[in-house]
Design a protein around this motif. Structure first.
Motif: not given
Length: 153
Positions: A88, A90, A96-100, A102-104
């Motif tokens: 995942i 990070s 956790a970060i998305d594919p772009d 960006n922080t979740i």
């Protein structure tokens, strides 16, 4: 592990790696161990357990339990690898970060799930090679999650 499963595992002995014997001498023969060394090792350990002080490895007295009577068990543990290739995504806070990238918010990752560092590198050839990462990422993810929760108040 239930005792029934334990006994079945010993009886079937898949992998020729798990044995139960009433004596150390019989136990030693399964892996061609020097009987005198195995016996001395257990005698020393039992002495430490009785006195409540491990003079060899400084094991805590709460965990020193004498093993004075059989049956005794021995197992061969073969090396294996637990690897995470991909993992995942990070950031440095183990958020956790998305594919772009960006922080979740509020989602943290640690351990083998956060091994994105190995995404394109296959360097994990030694058992335990990710232990430091697992401990460190868990510690930092927890500290950062605590700060995040405090910021919501």
């Amino acid at each position: 592990m239930s005792s029934n499963l334990w006994e079945i595992s010993i009886e079937t002995n898949e992998g020729d790696s798990l044995y139960k014997e009433d004596s150390l001498e019989d136990l030693a023969k399964h892996f061609d161990l020097p009987k005198d060394v195995l016996t001395k090792t257990l005698n020393d350990y039992n002495k430490f357990a009785r006195q409540g002080k491990d003079e060899e490895f400084a094991k805590g007295s709460d965990n020193l339990i004498p093993m004075e009577e059989g049956p005794y068990y021995i197992a061969r543990l073969d090396p294996s690898n637990l690897i995470g290739v991909g993992g995942i995504g990070s950031n440095r806070k183990f958020e956790a970060i998305d594919p772009d990238f960006n922080t979740i918010p509020g989602l943290y990752v640690a351990g083998m799930d956060s091994t994105m560092q190995y995404r394109n590198v296959y360097t994990i050839t030694l058992g335990g090679s990710a232990c430091a990462h697992n401990v460190n990422s868990g510690r930092h993810a927890a500290m950062n999650a605590k700060d995040y929760i405090a910021s919501l108040r």
